[in-house]
Write an enzyme that holds these catalytic residues in place. Structure first.
Site, PDB file in Angstrom:
ATOM      1  N   HIS A 266      -2.043  -3.616  -5.292  1.00 34.36           N
ATOM      2  CA  HIS A 266      -3.105  -3.558  -3.991  1.00 34.36           C
ATOM      3  C   HIS A 266      -4.500  -3.525  -4.176  1.00 34.36           C
ATOM      4  O   HIS A 266      -4.952  -3.360  -4.055  1.00 34.36           O
ATOM      5  CB  HIS A 266      -2.853  -1.526  -4.153  1.00 34.36           C
ATOM      6  CG  HIS A 266      -2.896  -1.442  -2.354  1.00 34.36           C
ATOM      7  ND1 HIS A 266      -3.534   0.077  -2.434  1.00 34.36           N
ATOM      8  CD2 HIS A 266      -3.336  -1.547  -1.409  1.00 34.36           C
ATOM      9  CE1 HIS A 266      -3.648   0.343  -1.079  1.00 34.36           C
ATOM     10  NE2 HIS A 266      -3.885  -1.306  -0.802  1.00 34.36           N
TER      11      HIS A 266
ATOM     12  N   SER B 159       1.069  -1.252  -0.217  1.00 32.32           N
ATOM     13  CA  SER B 159      -0.023   0.293  -0.228  1.00 32.32           C
ATOM     14  C   SER B 159       0.807   0.901  -0.291  1.00 32.32           C
ATOM     15  O   SER B 159       0.593   2.429  -0.061  1.00 32.32           O
ATOM     16  CB  SER B 159      -1.177   0.557   1.544  1.00 32.32           C
ATOM     17  OG  SER B 159      -0.512  -0.284   1.940  1.00 32.32           O
TER      18      SER B 159
ATOM     19  N   GLU C 251      -5.684  -1.826  -6.699  1.00 28.92           N
ATOM     20  CA  GLU C 251      -5.009  -0.444  -7.486  1.00 28.92           C
ATOM     21  C   GLU C 251      -4.469  -1.381  -7.702  1.00 28.92           C
ATOM     22  O   GLU C 251      -3.367  -2.784  -7.565  1.00 28.92           O
ATOM     23  CB  GLU C 251      -4.363   0.113  -6.496  1.00 28.92           C
ATOM     24  CG  GLU C 251      -5.533   1.028  -6.079  1.00 28.92           C
ATOM     25  CD  GLU C 251      -5.230   1.654  -5.265  1.00 28.92           C
ATOM     26  OE1 GLU C 251      -5.805   3.574  -4.944  1.00 28.92           O
ATOM     27  OE2 GLU C 251      -3.809   2.242  -4.030  1.00 28.92           O
TER      28      GLU C 251
ATOM     29  N   ASN D  82      -4.753   6.014  -1.067  1.00 28.48           N
ATOM     30  CA  ASN D  82      -4.308   6.178   0.249  1.00 28.48           C
ATOM     31  C   ASN D  82      -4.179   7.804   0.318  1.00 28.48           C
ATOM     32  O   ASN D  82      -3.974   8.141   0.742  1.00 28.48           O
ATOM     33  CB  ASN D  82      -3.171   5.190   0.850  1.00 28.48           C
ATOM     34  CG  ASN D  82      -3.808   4.567   1.045  1.00 28.48           C
ATOM     35  OD1 ASN D  82      -5.967   4.507   1.276  1.00 28.48           O
ATOM     36  ND2 ASN D  82      -3.338   3.180   2.286  1.00 28.48           N
TER      37      ASN D  82
END
Ligand code: 3HC
Length: 728
Positions: A448, A427, A460, A498
């Site tokens: 991810h 991540s 992702e 994120n």
């Protein structure tokens, strides 16, 4: 040219929806398809040699029909004639036996068309449904009226229409939606023709009795009204995404109103349909999300075609919760999975997690016992990387340590084949660095997964500077095969989701400093429709993780420079040990006896501490809470587009809908900003807060500035960019 082909077998005509229109992949009922089918029905009806008509899907599509062509929807609600209503009226008026032969799916207008036939048969694997609610509308071609009439079951009809769920053939047979199911091994076409031939001797009275427009819904009217009222109580409120579901119930109520003729019932349905189509912001957002998902998960235009059908051997490294969750996804999709961990103890844990996940599939009715056992049987646990020698793809999912991941990739390089795809699940870490250590780094990519990986749909897929177009195509296809929503993004700190979350949670902490409570901020976000607010999210993810990231950046020890910085989230961890749900305390308290320890309860300790920290300063009003929290997130989204980390705003919307609980009826953060808030206002507030606080996340994105100056929306910008690229 004959588009809806007619095949004469004995005295039965078989008409194929959208035959000869291969661009219509799912036999949606657009203008051309409606026109051709109408002509075919009329000419078959007039032909005295034809005693019965079968309507089925085209040769080029696996579907009977996916319903109305959604691309034709516009606010005026005008459809080019013949409309679906006109088509259905003509079909229903045919006095010969008409049989819908359903393969694949019959959805929305597709099922409504089938309900206008006198009989319906399907394959064993077919599914039917009225999913319009997911598009923010109601079934608008008789679905809310004919489904209750055919099933004679208001409760079932409400459940099916307000959930929009797919109904499997056997259930549809039991509910009277289907009249027969074609046995496995027999051709549906032949079965349907035989079925139709059997009906050619049906009397006019029998056929008239099959016309649903002539039927009423039998039962106690008050009881049925009470069922509707109870359903309305259970549904989300209209303002919280439930507009269309409430509209469905309103229309269904008309179906059993003894004072209404069928035509009046249809008028009620049409009024509700039109009102939602023309006026519902939720509906526009939902339809946007439908197409956005398809855009965001498609490989980039011009990508090479890659056949992954023989690539069924996957290695997963790391048997922790994440690795085991990832292994579960591949097993469910039929892959052979080798799960590697450093020792037997770790492997045993992983085996248990996979076993539990797959058992849950049986308990929840997602897999039969036999299928679950077959899935488990394809798992090979191992303690050596050498066991991955023959795999087609590896997903490394060890803990977040750059050196360790690089070492594993380096070791793999000498073990797996040179064309084996190597993915790292991370991540935060730099995929360029990890991918760069192997020969032929074109085969490396980031994936991810979101936790829990066996549940969350989003992945992702991170393209690094080495990744080849073939690897992108292959990873996109594998992600789809494991039923994930894979969105292609570029390599940067935090990737997309994120990276956008960081300023959102950061700003939320400033609001605490300025006098808001944890509940004020979370409450404002939840009231907007998001599943959880930033503080609940922190407690679930673990507040210690954010703390470690800030420490790594040097901010905790005063290295944040001129940037406004608050140490509240650091103190929460270091002084109070409130690392989140896993410790039973974070921004909230958690009691194992309340909601299995997952419900946040107001914490006196946190409230007293925050009170002592912030004095009486208050620099916000209730209205500001949402904008202060979410505008930095949206601004970061514009920066991501500007830098080309994401190709289109749809990618961001889908990441947020599937990964962060963004309500689909608000279309994703970019849609919300562009269509519901207005970019001008976003820029005005972003500029104002940047002048005040100087934080980088408030610095307006240049793309946002340019779009406002040009009075252009972000989707318009993306379309123009795509058009310009296609001309190159
Ligand atoms: N109208 C227009 N295009 C449609 C469509 C529709 N109803 N359904 C699917 N498509 C398009 C997709 O956008 C996609 O286009 P693309 O390849 O250019 O991206 C293509 O068809 C293939 O679709 P999928 O990628 O989704 O294919 P899948 O095989 O994964 O899924 C499906 C097929 C289950 C049929 C899925 O597409 C689906 O759920 N479609 C929508 C069904 C629906 O909501 N029907 C109701 C329509 S509204 C209605 O009927 C109103 C009426 O009551 C008046």
């Amino acid at each position: 040219m004959l588009r809806a082909s007619r095949r004469l077998m004995s005295s039965v005509a078989t008409l194929r929806i959208a035959q000869g229109i291969p661009k219509n992949k799912v036999n949606s009922l657009g203008f051309e398809t409606r026109k051709n089918l109408l002509n075919e029905i009329q000419s078959a009806n007039k032909n005295p040699d034809i005693k019965a008509i079968v309507i089925t899907g085209s040769d080029h599509s696996s579907a009977f029909s996916a319903g109305a062509d959604i691309t034709e929807f516009n606010a005026t609600g005008e459809f080019q004639s013949p409309s679906l209503h006109e088509l259905i009226d003509v079909l229903e008026g045919v006095e010969k036996p008409t049989v819908a032969a359903i393969k694949g799916v019959a959805l929305g207008g597709g099922l409504e068309l089938a309900l206008a036939c006198k009989y319906r048969v399907s394959t064993e694997s077919a599914k039917v449904g009225l999913p319009e609610v997911h598009l923010g509308i109601i079934p608008g071609a008789g679905g809310t009226q004919r489904l209750p009439r055919v099933t004679q079951d208001i409760k079932f009809s409400i459940g099916a229409i307000t959930s929009g769920r797919m109904i499997k053939a056997q259930e549809a047979l039991g509910a009277n939606i289907l009249d027969d199911v074609c046995p496995k091994g027999e051709e549906l076409d032949d079965f349907a023709v035989k079925f139709a031939e059997g009906k050619t001797s049906a009397s006019p009275e029998e056929l008239a009795g099959r016309n649903l427009a002539k039927k009423t819904v039998e039962g106690d009217v008050e009881e049925m009204a009470a069922i509707c009222d109870a359903a309305l109580e259970r549904l989300p409120a209209p303002a919280m995404g439930g507009e269309a579901a409430h509209g469905c119930v309103e229309a269904i109520k008309a179906s059993f109103d003894p004072t209404k003729s069928f035509e009046e019932c249809m008028k009620t349905e049409m009024d509700v349909f039109m009102n939602l189509l023309s006026n519902s912001e939720q509906g526009q957002a939902r339809r946007h999300a439908f197409f956005a998902e398809r855009i965001a998960t498609a490989p980039p235009k011009g990508s090479p075609k890659v056949d992954i059908s023989g690539k069924t051997k996957v290695g997963v490294i790391g048997a922790g919760t994440m690795g085991s969750g990832i292994a579960t996804c591949f097993l469910r999709a039929g892959y052979d999975v080798t799960l590697v961990d450093v020792n037997e103890k770790g492997l045993e844990r992983g085996r248990k997690i996979v076993g539990r996940n797959i058992e849950q599939d049986v308990k929840r009715g997602r897999a039969s016992q036999a299928k679950a056992e077959a899935n488990i049987a394809r798992l090979t646990p191992s303690t050596t990387l050498d066991s991955l020698a023959g795999v087609d793809m590896v997903v490394e999912a060890v803990f977040e340590n750059l050196d360790l991941k690089k070492k594993i990739f380096k070791d793999l390089d000498g073990i797996v084949a040179k064309d084996c795809i190597l993915c790292t699940n991370t991540s935060t870490l730099d995929i360029d660095e990890i991918g760069g250590v192997v020969d032929n780094p074109g085969r490396t990519m980031g994936m991810h997964f979101f936790s829990p990986a066996n549940v969350m749909k989003l992945v992702e897929n991170i393209q690094c500077k080495h990744t080849s177009p073939e690897t992108i195509s292959a990873v996109t296809a594998h992600t789809k095969k494991i039923s994930k929503v894979g969105v292609l993004v570029g390599n940067c700190d935090g990737f997309v989701g994120n990276r956008m979350v960081a300023p959102y949670t950061g700003e939320a902490c400033f609001l605490l400093e300025e006098g808001a409570s944890v509940q004020d901020v979370d409450g404002a976000i939840v009231d907007l429709g998001m599943a959880i607010g930033p503080f609940t999210m922190g407690d679930i993810a673990g507040n210690d993780i954010g703390y470690l990231i800030r420490k790594e950046k040097g901010w905790v020890e005063g290295g944040a420079g001129d940037m406004r910085y608050t140490d509240l989230p650091d103190t929460l961890v270091t002084k109070f040990g409130r690392i989140g749900q896993k410790a039973g305390k974070g921004w909230y308290d958690y009691d194992p006896n309340v909601g299995k320890g997952r419900i946040g309860l107001a914490s006196e300790e946190v409230e007293a501490w925050l009170e002592s920290e912030r004095g009486d300063c208050k620099d916000w009003n209730e209205k500001d809470l949402v904008e202060r929290s979410l505008f930095p997130l949206v601004n970061e989204g514009f920066k991501i587009l500007e830098e080309g980390i994401c190709d289109r705003p749809e990618h961001i919307d889908i990441i947020y809908i599937y990964g962060y609980g963004w309500p689909v009826w608000r279309g994703g953060p970019m849609w919300w900003a562009d269509q519901q808030v207005g970019l001008e206002h976003v820029l005005e507030m972003t500029t104002k807060y940047h002048e005040k606080y100087q934080n980088d996340w408030w610095k307006p994105s240049q793309l946002l500035v340019d779009l406002v100056a040009d009075k252009k929306g972000v989707y318009e910008w993306a379309n123009e960019k795509a058009k310009a690229r296609s001309k190159l």
